[in-house]
Design a protein around this motif. Structure first.
Motif, mmCIF file in Angstrom:
data_model
loop_
_atom_site.group_PDB
_atom_site.id
_atom_site.type_symbol
_atom_site.label_atom_id
_atom_site.label_comp_id
_atom_site.label_asym_id
_atom_site.label_seq_id
_atom_site.Cartn_x
_atom_site.Cartn_y
_atom_site.Cartn_z
ATOM 1 N N PHE A 245 0.828 -1.205 0.000
ATOM 2 C CA PHE A 245 0.000 0.000 0.000
ATOM 3 C C PHE A 245 0.859 1.252 0.000
ATOM 4 C CE2 PHE A 245 -2.492 3.361 1.922
ATOM 5 C CZ PHE A 245 -3.594 3.335 1.099
ATOM 6 N N GLN A 246 1.936 1.250 0.776
ATOM 7 C CA GLN A 246 2.822 2.414 0.807
ATOM 8 C C GLN A 246 3.448 2.671 -0.560
ATOM 9 O OE1 GLN A 246 3.325 4.740 2.898
ATOM 10 N NE2 GLN A 246 2.515 3.969 4.818
ATOM 11 N N ALA A 247 3.765 1.604 -1.288
ATOM 12 C CA ALA A 247 4.330 1.767 -2.632
ATOM 13 C C ALA A 247 3.307 2.407 -3.574
ATOM 14 C CB ALA A 247 4.784 0.420 -3.175
ATOM 15 N N LYS A 248 2.041 1.989 -3.456
ATOM 16 C CA LYS A 248 0.996 2.585 -4.282
ATOM 17 C C LYS A 248 0.699 4.018 -3.847
ATOM 18 C CE LYS A 248 -1.278 -1.732 -5.478
ATOM 19 N NZ LYS A 248 -2.464 -2.562 -5.317
ATOM 20 N N TYR A 249 0.751 4.272 -2.539
ATOM 21 C CA TYR A 249 0.474 5.608 -2.024
ATOM 22 C C TYR A 249 1.544 6.604 -2.490
ATOM 23 C CZ TYR A 249 -0.464 9.430 1.164
ATOM 24 O OH TYR A 249 -0.744 10.659 1.676
#
Length: 118
Positions: A45-49
């Protein structure tokens, strides 16, 4: 979801309290089984965020805190500024409102308070 997070935090507390014991304990296995998928999901999720246009301006934890506090403030403001908070029971008064001195017992309508000599 809240129950899973509660169990996760309880396991975290137990595992950190038992650091001196061997890693083959049941609690440590459960902790690892829970924490590894959660960690992987958070990393994904952090990579997508990080790809979002506003990610440079505001971090994800700050965004979550802002949204939650904004939602709570909006809910609180709508509850406090509601002109008729007691009329949500299909327009009928509840047990406490029926006993109120500001409600006419016969009609159920609002009765303004009587002015005192003060």
């Amino acid at each position: 979801m809240q129950a899973v997070l509660t169990i996760f935090l309880a396991m975290l507390g137990l595992v950190t309290a038992q650091k001196s014991k061997e890693d083959s304990s049941f609690i440590s296995k459960v902790y690892n089984a829970i924490s590894i998928p959660v960690g992987d999901a958070m990393e994904a999720f952090q990579a997508k965020y990080a790809m979002l246009p506003f990610a440079e301006s505001i971090s994800f934890p700050v965004l979550v805190v802002s949204v939650v506090s904004g939602a709570i403030a909006l809910w609180l403001i709508t509850k406090l500024l509601d002109p008729r908070p007691y009329l949500y029971n299909s327009g009928k008064l509840g047990n406490l409102e029926k006993k109120s001195v500001f409600v006419c017992p016969k009609t159920g309508k609002y009765v303004p308070p009587k002015k005192t000599a003060a």
